[in-house]
Design an enzyme around this catalytic site. Structure first.
Site, short mmCIF file in Angstrom:
data_model
loop_
_atom_site.label_atom_id
_atom_site.label_comp_id
_atom_site.label_asym_id
_atom_site.label_seq_id
_atom_site.Cartn_x
_atom_site.Cartn_y
_atom_site.Cartn_z
CG HIS A 106 -1.99 -1.15 1.05
ND1 HIS A 106 -2.57 -1.77 2.12
CD2 HIS A 106 -2.51 -1.76 -0.06
CE1 HIS A 106 -3.41 -2.71 1.69
NE2 HIS A 106 -3.38 -2.72 0.36
CG HIS B 12 -6.54 -10.70 -7.76
ND1 HIS B 12 -5.99 -10.32 -8.96
CD2 HIS B 12 -6.76 -12.03 -7.84
CE1 HIS B 12 -5.88 -11.39 -9.74
NE2 HIS B 12 -6.35 -12.45 -9.08
CB SER C 42 -5.60 -2.23 -2.89
OG SER C 42 -6.42 -3.33 -3.19
CD GLU D 3 -12.54 -10.50 -4.13
OE1 GLU D 3 -11.47 -9.90 -3.95
OE2 GLU D 3 -12.65 -11.74 -4.01
CG ASP E 57 -10.57 -15.33 -13.13
OD1 ASP E 57 -9.58 -14.66 -12.75
OD2 ASP E 57 -10.51 -16.55 -13.37
N GLY E 58 -10.20 -11.94 -11.88
CA GLY E 58 -9.26 -10.85 -12.13
C GLY E 58 -8.32 -11.13 -13.30
CG ASP F 50 -2.70 -7.93 -3.66
OD1 ASP F 50 -1.78 -8.72 -3.41
OD2 ASP F 50 -3.38 -7.38 -2.77
C1 LIG Z 1 -4.48 -10.50 -1.37
S1 LIG Z 1 -6.20 -10.32 -1.43
C2 LIG Z 1 -6.44 -8.71 -2.07
C3 LIG Z 1 -6.13 -7.61 -1.13
C4 LIG Z 1 -6.36 -6.24 -1.70
N1 LIG Z 1 -5.76 -6.09 -3.02
C5 LIG Z 1 -5.78 -5.19 -0.79
O1 LIG Z 1 -4.61 -4.82 -0.97
O2 LIG Z 1 -6.48 -4.72 0.09
C6 LIG Z 1 -6.63 -11.28 -2.82
C7 LIG Z 1 -8.12 -11.23 -3.17
O3 LIG Z 1 -8.30 -11.87 -4.43
C8 LIG Z 1 -9.54 -12.55 -4.43
N2 LIG Z 1 -9.45 -13.53 -5.52
C9 LIG Z 1 -8.98 -14.80 -5.52
N3 LIG Z 1 -8.95 -15.30 -6.77
C10 LIG Z 1 -9.41 -14.31 -7.58
C11 LIG Z 1 -9.59 -14.20 -8.98
N4 LIG Z 1 -9.29 -15.21 -9.80
N5 LIG Z 1 -10.06 -13.04 -9.47
C12 LIG Z 1 -10.35 -11.99 -8.64
N6 LIG Z 1 -10.21 -12.03 -7.31
C13 LIG Z 1 -9.74 -13.19 -6.78
C14 LIG Z 1 -9.66 -13.10 -3.04
O4 LIG Z 1 -11.01 -13.36 -2.72
C15 LIG Z 1 -9.04 -11.96 -2.21
O5 LIG Z 1 -10.05 -11.06 -1.80
#
Ligand SMILES: C[S@@+](CC[C@H](N)C(=O)[O-])C[C@H]1O[C@@H](n2cnc3c(N)ncnc32)[C@H](O)[C@@H]1O
Length: 284
Positions: free
Chosen positions: A18, A41, A102, A120, A145-146, A166
């Site tokens: 961050h 993500h 984030s 997300e 899907d990210g 992320d």
């Molecule tokens: C490390 S966390 C993100 C934290 C956030 N970026 C932050 O800094 O506050 C990863 C996130 O990705 C989500 N996630 C997992 N697989 C994913 C995908 N294929 N596409 C999008 N989100 C996904 C999870 O549910 C989780 O909320």
């Protein structure tokens, strides 16, 4: 999808991620032209540190918890200010109970002309994110899907901005997926800035990722990393890094200044180490 960021919110890895994210967004604000941040993500956007998962693990105490009381030089304090102002803004009473993830951090830094797309995949988290930004026309939350978004949502119509990647790194092959996803996105939008977070846990995977990035043909790649302890013999989150494609020209120097100050504060036993290196471009 077992990963829940609530257990880790505000930990040392979030501090690294961050603080660098805020530096990049602040740099984008140096020109009036609008930009978009795409967070592939995104998580839930805001985390309660005073109860539930974050309170149970207490990871935040060794992250943001160490930072607010630490004394920094004026130069380092200036670099941290935009991010810490957002954290403090979420906690008007003083102690940190609500930690901005984030998307919320980015949203607080945006100007009226700028936009955020937050992706997300977890349905519950996507709903929480939608509720957080309900009625906010500057933010678009998409349950998707990210990795698909990384291909499909670039370039944004603003043609300026940042893609933050992320992922949770809970599945095998995430490093390869990241390099592949980045390469495809960069081919569609070579002028964008991309920031990709990665864990320093499986050192061989990190080395392989760095080699793959060097061979990718992407011309400008900065790699910054901070470890809170020397490499553990067994896989353990010893540190983390950010790969930044098309970084602000000041980012390497700023990360050197910042990480030199953060490493002793975040490290176990006051040790810790950091690096800031070009994988491609500049003086690589
Ligand atoms: C490390 S966390 C993100 C934290 C956030 N970026 C932050 O800094 O506050 C990863 C996130 O990705 C989500 N996630 C997992 N697989 C994913 C995908 N294929 N596409 C999008 N989100 C996904 C999870 O549910 C989780 O909320």
């Amino acid at each position: 999808m077992n990963y829940r960021h609530a257990f880790h919110a505000g930990n040392f890895a979030d501090v690294v991620k961050h603080s660098v994210l805020a530096l990049i967004v602040e740099h984008l604000k140096k020109k009036d032209k609008a930009f978009r941040v795409i967070d592939t993500h995104a998580g839930v956007g805001a985390y309660d540190l005073s109860s539930g998962p974050a309170q149970r693990t207490g990871e935040w105490r060794e992250g943001i918890g160490r930072l607010l009381d630490a004394g920094f030089s004026p130069e380092v304090a200036t670099l941290l200010k935009p991010w810490l102002d957002v954290v403090r803004g979420e906690n008007p009473s003083g102690s940190v109970a609500r930690y901005p993830g984030s998307p919320l951090l980015v949203r607080r830094l945006l100007r009226p002309q700028d936009r955020l797309t937050a992706i997300e995949l977890h349905p519950q988290d996507a709903n929480a994110l939608k509720a957080l930004f309900a009625g906010d026309f500057q933010v678009r939350v998409i349950e998707l899907d990210g990795w698909l978004a990384l291909g499909a949502h670039v370039p944004p119509k603003e043609k300026r901005g940042l893609v933050l990647v992320d992922p949770p790194f809970e599945e095998d092959g995430e490093f390869e997926r990241m390099v592949d996803g980045l390469s495809k996105a960069w081919a569609r939008w070579p002028g964008g800035t991309y920031a990709l977070w990665y864990p320093l846990k499986h050192r061989k995977a990190v080395d392989a990722m760095r080699r793959a990035l060097k061979a990718s043909g992407i011309p400008k790649i900065l790699d910054v990393a901070l470890a809170i302890r020397p490499s553990s013999p067994e896989p353990r989150l010893d540190g983390c890094g950010m790969v930044v494609v098309n970084p602000p020209f000041t980012l390497k120097r700023d990360c050197e200044t910042l990480f030199a100050a953060l490493a002793p504060v975040l490290a176990e036993d006051g040790g810790g180490n950091w690096s800031a290196e070009w994988l491609a471009g500049e003086a690589a």
